[in-house]
Design an enzyme around this catalytic site. Structure first.
Site, mmCIF file in Angstrom:
data_model
loop_
_atom_site.group_PDB
_atom_site.id
_atom_site.type_symbol
_atom_site.label_atom_id
_atom_site.label_comp_id
_atom_site.label_asym_id
_atom_site.label_seq_id
_atom_site.Cartn_x
_atom_site.Cartn_y
_atom_site.Cartn_z
ATOM 1 N N ASP A 48 17.089 -46.269 -40.586
ATOM 2 C CA ASP A 48 16.302 -45.988 -41.781
ATOM 3 C C ASP A 48 17.130 -46.147 -43.044
ATOM 4 O O ASP A 48 16.609 -46.572 -44.081
ATOM 5 C CB ASP A 48 15.721 -44.570 -41.715
ATOM 6 N N CYS A 87 23.900 -42.320 -35.463
ATOM 7 C CA CYS A 87 23.014 -42.376 -34.293
ATOM 8 C C CYS A 87 21.996 -43.512 -34.414
ATOM 9 O O CYS A 87 21.111 -43.638 -33.568
ATOM 10 C CB CYS A 87 22.311 -41.042 -34.079
ATOM 11 N N GLU A 91 19.534 -40.510 -43.816
ATOM 12 C CA GLU A 91 18.849 -41.787 -43.582
ATOM 13 C C GLU A 91 18.026 -42.237 -44.780
ATOM 14 O O GLU A 91 17.324 -43.236 -44.713
ATOM 15 C CB GLU A 91 18.010 -41.739 -42.304
HETATM 16 C C1 PEP Z 1 17.714 -43.935 -37.649
HETATM 17 O O1 PEP Z 1 16.896 -44.009 -38.556
HETATM 18 O O2 PEP Z 1 18.787 -44.581 -37.627
HETATM 19 C C2 PEP Z 1 17.461 -43.057 -36.494
HETATM 20 C C3 PEP Z 1 18.376 -42.861 -35.585
HETATM 21 O O3 PEP Z 1 16.210 -42.505 -36.391
HETATM 22 P P1 PEP Z 1 14.941 -43.331 -35.879
HETATM 23 O O4 PEP Z 1 15.432 -44.666 -35.396
HETATM 24 O O5 PEP Z 1 14.296 -42.556 -34.787
HETATM 25 O O6 PEP Z 1 14.112 -43.430 -37.103
HETATM 26 MG MG MG Z 2 15.317 -42.558 -38.638
#
Ligand code: PEP
Ligand code: MG
Length: 590
Positions: free
Chosen positions: A479, A526, A455
């Site tokens: 991110d 994700c 990320e």
């Molecule tokens: C992302 O950054 O895509 C991620 C799944 O983590 P979060 O949204 O919790 O930062």
């Molecule tokens: Mg993230």
């Protein structure tokens, strides 16, 4: 008079209900309905809170009177007088009683609702001195709330009212109408509280599409709009409001015709959901026979059974940080965490659960209070794995809890926001250390697959190094986009520049997926892109075979998968990768 506001659509569907304005009190406040027989005791609870504050102020007045004129500034005793006067003010007490008696709001909710109403009246005053008394009123209400926090509520936990039909809405104007929440800002911890609550939708003034507030709204599967600028100032308590979560539009005080139109749209949405529900047991296989893994993102262990029911093939992302939030600094110990992870594992009935180690910081403060003292640039600061590595004992506590939960079913351990080889090596040695600690204590633990989140662009550009250490990778596009394009994902003023289809983002995505595939290692996405049907075919074309998203999105994505030919999409995706305007190609594909 009808008017509309525009923001960013974050969770689909239409909600119609009466506005509840959330006061920006710094004290956490629960929102739930009480049973009518509890009205008297709820008013009593409020009265005791208020009397306790009056006593406290009287005591303070006494000690001020005993001080010499040099020690006790005149302003102090004047302020105490004002606070006492406000506490006994009829508008406050009778208003609060109204919300409890006629609306069956719990006392804290009634108090903050009335505070909001009076605060607005203060805002409109010509006289500057009187206008400034708003701050005094807020302080007084906060004192009452703090006292009440120490007094346990005798009422049952929040309940969700039944969903109203359009017909009900037009006929019924009593307490049992849907409510929509309007707030300046909601922290992810607030959102978690609302997960159990009564609201049919919500609107905030601030926030971006992939802010964590928006993410939790999506997981609740209720229509929501963020970044609606002045919504919390323009909407009044009790206004009828339509939230169109697909278009990002909020309509206030709608006419009967508009109400009927959106009632129709709401019904259509329900029919669409019923239609999609039929796909629940259909395997996610493309037209050319590629099996696609559709996983769930969850925030709390109790989300796991819902994910299982929605047909998820496992949990692709358990955001464990939600266990750590809103606890006033008392972090969960090993046993509490172990029980939580175990519940999630058991809830998935033998399907794999990917537990991500804590990712606090940026727009996920541990507590509301810590937000105020946030660093200048929290998204680039001590966040996620950096936070964990800064406190190895705390991190090992979490690692031990996860390793212990792996005894109860397949568990993957996922590490957020890694960028450096040194961070990877430090993390892996702490995992070994945690295992050895459990062995020394004679406590059982299970094997886990180890994964890293990709990320940060630096990680995406060094995927080969990551694959030397990890069994699988999970791409956090939320991110990855934020850091590649230098766009704060929580800031609505730059939301138009937050572009998942920027060629740089697509290049990092494509190369990460290709490298994992070439090495036979698992890779999933994700971030929110995985649950957005506009991107399903592109991700399939880039070779992605594992998607992790909110359970509510699984069936819509599955429908896209069932209609797709992955082989044909691969050639098209290469074109998308090399064009200057990928969005145009995506649109052309319809
Ligand atoms: C992302 O950054 O895509 C991620 C799944 O983590 P979060 O949204 O919790 O930062
Ligand atoms: Mg993230």
């Amino acid at each position: 008079m009808t008017f509309s506001l525009h923001g960013l659509p974050v969770a689909r569907g239409v909600a119609i209900g009466r506005a509840v304005l959330m006061a920006s009190s710094r004290v956490e406040v629960a929102h739930y309905f009480i049973e009518p027989e509890r009205i008297a005791s709820e008013i009593d609870r409020l009265r005791s809170g208020r009397n306790a504050v009056i006593d406290e102020l009287h005591r303070l007045q006494l000690s001020v009177a005993q001080m010499g004129p040099n020690d006790a500034p005149h302003e102090l005793s004047a302020m105490l007088d004002v606070h006492l006067m406000l506490l006994q003010d009829e508008a406050l007490t009778s208003g609060v009683k109204h919300w409890i008696t006629d609306r069956l709001y719990n006392a804290e909710w009634a108090l903050t609702t009335q505070l909001e109403i009076i605060a607005r009246q203060f805002d409109e005053m010509e006289d500057e001195y009187l206008r400034e008394r708003k701050a005094d009123l807020e302080q007084v209400v906060e004192r009452i709330l703090r006292y009440m926090k120490g007094v346990a509520s005798p009422v049952a936990p929040p309940t969700t009212p039944r969903r109203k039909t359009q017909q009900d809405l037009l006929l019924d104007d009593t307490v049992d109408v849907p409510l929509v929440l309007i707030a300046h800002d909601l922290s992810p911890a607030d959102m978690l509280q609302f997960k159990q609550s009564v609201f049919a939708g919500f609107v905030t003034d601030v926030g971006g599409k992939t802010s964590h507030t928006a993410i939790v709204a999506r997981s609740m599967d209720i229509p929501a709009v963020v970044g609606a600028r002045a919504a919390s100032q323009l909407v009044r308590q009790d206004d009828w409001v339509i939230i169109d979560g697909d278009a990002g539009v909020v309509i206030v005080d709608p006419s009967a015709i508009i109400l009927a139109e959106y009632g129709f749209k709401q019904r259509q949405g329900e029919l669409e959901r019923e239609r999609l529900a039929r796909l629940r047991h259909t395997p996610a296989i493309t037209l050319d026979g590629e099996r696609i893994e559709l996983l769930a993102n969850i925030e709390m262990p109790d989300d796991a059974p819902g994910a299982f029911k929605a047909g998820a093939a496992g949990v692709g992302l358990f955001r464990s940080e939600f266990l750590f939030m809103g606890r006033q600094g008392h972090l969960p110990d090993e046993e509490e965490q172990y029980q939580a992870y175990r519940r999630a594992v058991l809830g998935m009935e033998g399907l794999p659960v990917t537990i991500r180690t804590v990712d606090v910081g940026a727009d996920k403060p541990l507590d509301r209070a810590t937000k105020d003292e946030a660093h200048l640039n929290p998204a680039l600061g001590l966040r996620a794995i950096r936070w964990s590595l800064a406190d190895p004992a705390m991190f090992r506590t979490q690692l031990r809890a996860i390793l212990r939960a792996a005894v109860h079913g397949p568990v993957n351990l996922l590490i957020p926001m890694l960028a450096h080889g040194s961070e990877i090596r430090q993390t892996l040695s702490l995992i070994d250390f945690a295992r050895a600690e459990l062995d020394n204590r004679g406590v059982a633990h299970g094997a886990v697959q180890l994964g890293a989140m990709i990320e940060v662009p630096a990680a995406a550009l060094t995927v080969r190094m990551f694959l030397r250490y990890f069994d699988f990778l999970s791409i956090g596009t939320n991110d990855l986009i934020q850091y590649t394009l230098a766009i704060d994902r929580a800031d609505e003023s730059v939301a138009h520049l937050y572009d998942p289809l920027h060629p740089a983002v697509l290049r990092l995505l494509a190369d990460t997926i290709a490298e994992c595939r070439a090495q036979g290692k698992g890779v999933s996405v994700c971030g929110e892109m995985a649950g957005d049907v506009q991107f399903t075919r592109l991700l399939l074309g880039l070779g992605l075979r594992s998607f992790s998203m909110h359970p509510a999105q699984i069936l819509a994505v599955k429908q896209e998968v069932l209609r797709a030919d992955a082989g044909k999409l691969a050639a098209w995706a290469q074109q998308v990768l090399t064009t200057e305007d990928p969005a145009a190609l995506l649109l052309a594909k319809g």
